[in-house]
Design an enzyme around this catalytic site. Structure first.
Site, short mmCIF file in Angstrom:
data_model
loop_
_atom_site.label_atom_id
_atom_site.label_comp_id
_atom_site.label_asym_id
_atom_site.label_seq_id
_atom_site.Cartn_x
_atom_site.Cartn_y
_atom_site.Cartn_z
N CYS A 12 2.38 11.15 -11.56
CA CYS A 12 3.57 10.73 -10.82
C CYS A 12 4.51 11.09 -11.63
CB CYS A 12 3.83 9.54 -10.36
SG CYS A 12 3.60 8.30 -11.77
N HIS A 40 -3.35 4.17 -17.85
CA HIS A 40 -4.63 3.50 -17.64
C HIS A 40 -5.54 4.81 -17.67
CE1 HIS A 40 -2.81 -0.44 -16.48
NE2 HIS A 40 -3.19 -0.54 -17.56
N HIS A 72 5.07 0.71 -17.54
CA HIS A 72 4.76 -0.35 -16.83
C HIS A 72 6.14 -1.34 -17.36
CE1 HIS A 72 1.20 0.81 -15.60
NE2 HIS A 72 0.56 0.45 -16.77
N GLU A 124 2.82 -4.21 -15.62
CA GLU A 124 3.99 -3.99 -14.92
C GLU A 124 4.70 -5.51 -14.23
OE1 GLU A 124 4.65 -0.99 -11.84
OE2 GLU A 124 5.77 -2.58 -10.75
N THR A 160 5.38 -2.09 -8.09
CA THR A 160 5.72 -0.56 -7.68
C THR A 160 4.30 -0.01 -7.03
OG1 THR A 160 5.23 0.43 -9.77
CG2 THR A 160 7.57 0.04 -9.41
N CYS A 188 7.07 2.17 -5.06
CA CYS A 188 7.54 3.47 -5.40
C CYS A 188 6.78 4.60 -4.37
CB CYS A 188 6.89 3.80 -6.64
SG CYS A 188 6.72 5.44 -7.33
N SER A 216 -7.62 1.70 -13.85
CA SER A 216 -6.29 1.91 -13.21
C SER A 216 -6.03 1.18 -11.77
CB SER A 216 -6.16 3.29 -13.05
OG SER A 216 -5.33 3.77 -11.97
N ASN A 218 -3.99 1.74 -9.48
CA ASN A 218 -3.49 2.60 -8.27
C ASN A 218 -4.85 3.52 -7.84
OD1 ASN A 218 -2.85 5.47 -9.07
ND2 ASN A 218 -1.96 4.14 -10.69
N SER A 259 -2.20 8.35 -12.63
CA SER A 259 -2.30 8.38 -14.26
C SER A 259 -3.39 9.18 -14.61
CB SER A 259 -2.64 6.96 -14.79
OG SER A 259 -3.61 6.16 -14.04
S1 SF4 Z 1 6.88 3.51 -10.49
FE1 SF4 Z 1 4.71 3.76 -11.20
S2 SF4 Z 1 3.87 5.24 -9.70
FE2 SF4 Z 1 5.95 5.27 -9.14
S3 SF4 Z 1 6.78 6.93 -10.56
FE3 SF4 Z 1 7.06 5.29 -11.86
S4 SF4 Z 1 5.23 5.19 -12.95
FE4 SF4 Z 1 4.93 6.22 -11.30
#
Ligand code: SF4
Length: 275
Positions: A12, A40, A72, A124, A160, A188, A216, A218, A259
Site C-alpha cells: 500500500c 510484517h 505503524h 499501531e 487502520t 484506510c 501480518s 492484514n 506488506s
Molecule cells: S494505513 Fe496502513 S494499510 Fe493504509 S496506507 Fe497506511 S500503512 Fe498502508
C-alpha cells in the site's frame, strides 16, 4: 490453468513510503535502524538489512545514528526519547495512522471517553492508545464492546487495517453506551480495497493463495475472508506452494497483504503458471 491476480494487492501507499524512506536513510556507516521490523514481512526485513538498514527493538540498543519510525507509528514518549538521546529521526509513520493518532488525541482533549476499535497487541493500536492518553479502551470484539462502561460521551477511532464489517458491529453496540457517540472511521481505503478485491476473486476461483507474512495482521485477515468462500492457503513465499494443492484446479486466485513485496507475488504467480 488460469491464474488471476486480485485487482488490489500487495504494497500500500504507507508501506511503499516507509520502505523508500528507510532505503534513503541507509548510509555507508550502517548506522540506520528501524524501531521494530519496518513491515510484517521477514523477507523484506532481510533485504533491507543487506542494504544497510538494521532493526532494533529498543532505543537502548543504540547510542548514535538514525532511527526510522515505521508506518505503524509510535507514541509521544518515543519521539521524546529519540530527541533526548540526540538520535536523528526519520518519521515513516503512515499519514493515515497519523490521522488516527491525532484523532484519538483530540477526542481525549475534548473530554470524550476514547474507544479504539482494533487488536490490543498490534503496534499501531498501541501507538494510537499512547496518543489517546490515560483511560482509553481498546475493543476488538462485540463482546468487549458490551463491557465498555456507560458514560456521557464516547469518541471512537479504528485501527487502520480493521475489518469494516466488524467495526460496524462494534459501533452498533457502542451507540447504546453514551448520549453522544462521535465516530471517526479511520479505516484506510487500502484495507477495504484489498479485502473487497480478495472476496470478489474468491467467488470466481477454486483456490486462493494469500501471500504475506504469517505475522501480518492484514494478510491473515485476507486469508480468513477468502477461506470463508473457497479453499485458501496463506503462504509467505513461492517455496511454500505445494504441487498437490494445484492438482485438478482450473482457476487460482492470488492476493497479497499490504506488506507483501512485488517480487514475492511475481514468484508465486510464475510458479503457479508453470504448473
Ligand atoms: S494505513 Fe496502513 S494499510 Fe493504509 S496506507 Fe497506511 S500503512 Fe498502508
Amino acid at each position: 490453468m488460469e491464474v488471476i491476480l486480485a485487482d488490489n494487492l500487495g504494497f500500500c501507499y504507507g508501506v511503499k513510503r516507509a520502505i523508500q524512506l528507510a532505503r534513503d536513510s541507509a548510509s555507508p556507516q550502517r548506522d540506520s535502524f528501524t524501531l521494530g521490523p519496518i513491515i510484517h514481512n521477514p523477507q523484506m526485513v532481510a533485504r533491507l538489512a543487506d542494504e544497510g538498514v538494521g532493526t532494533i527493538d529498543s532505543l537502548d540498543q543504540i547510542e548514535k545514528g538514525t532511527v526510522i519510525v515505521r508506518s505503524h507509528g509510535v507514541g509521544p514518549a518515543v519521539y521524546k526519547a529519540i530527541e533526548n538521546k540526540g538520535l536523528t529521526m526519520v518519521d515513516a509513520t503512515c499519514p493515515h495512522v497519523r490521522k488516527a493518532q491525532m484523532a484519538a488525541s483530540e477526542l481525549s482533549k475534548e473530554g470524550y471517553q476514547v474507544v479504539i476499535v482494533g487488536e490490543k497487541k498490534h503496534p499501531e493500536v498501541r501507538s494510537i492508545r499512547e496518543w489517546a492518553g490515560e483511560g482509553a479502551y481498546v475493543v476488538e470484539t462485540v463482546e468487549e464492546a458490551g463491557e465498555v462502561s456507560r458514560c456521557g460521551r464516547i469518541g471512537v477511532v479504528a485501527q487502520t487495517t480493521f475489518s469494516g464489517k466488524k467495526f460496524k458491529d462494534i459501533v452498533n453496540i457502542l451507540l447504546d453506551k453514551a448520549n453522544e457517540v462521535k465516530i471517526l472511521r479511520t479505516i484506510c481505503t487500502a484495507t477495504d480495497q484489498r479485502q473487497d478485491a480478495a472476496v470478489r476473486l474468491s467467488r470466481e476461483v477454486e483456490l486462493m493463495l494469500v501471500i504475506g507474512g504469517k505475522n501480518s495482521a492484514n494478510t491473515t485477515r485476507l486469508a480468513q475472508l477468502c477461506s470463508e468462500i473457497c479453499e485458501t492457503h496463506h503462504i509467505e513465499t513461492a517455496d511454500e506452494v505445494r504441487p498437490e494443492w494445484l492438482e485438478n484446479i482450473k482457476k487460482i486466485g492470488i492476493t497479497a497483504g499490504a506488506s507483501t513485496p512485488d517480487w514475492i507475488i511475481k514468484e508465486v504467480y510464475v510458479k503457479c503458471q508453470k504448473k
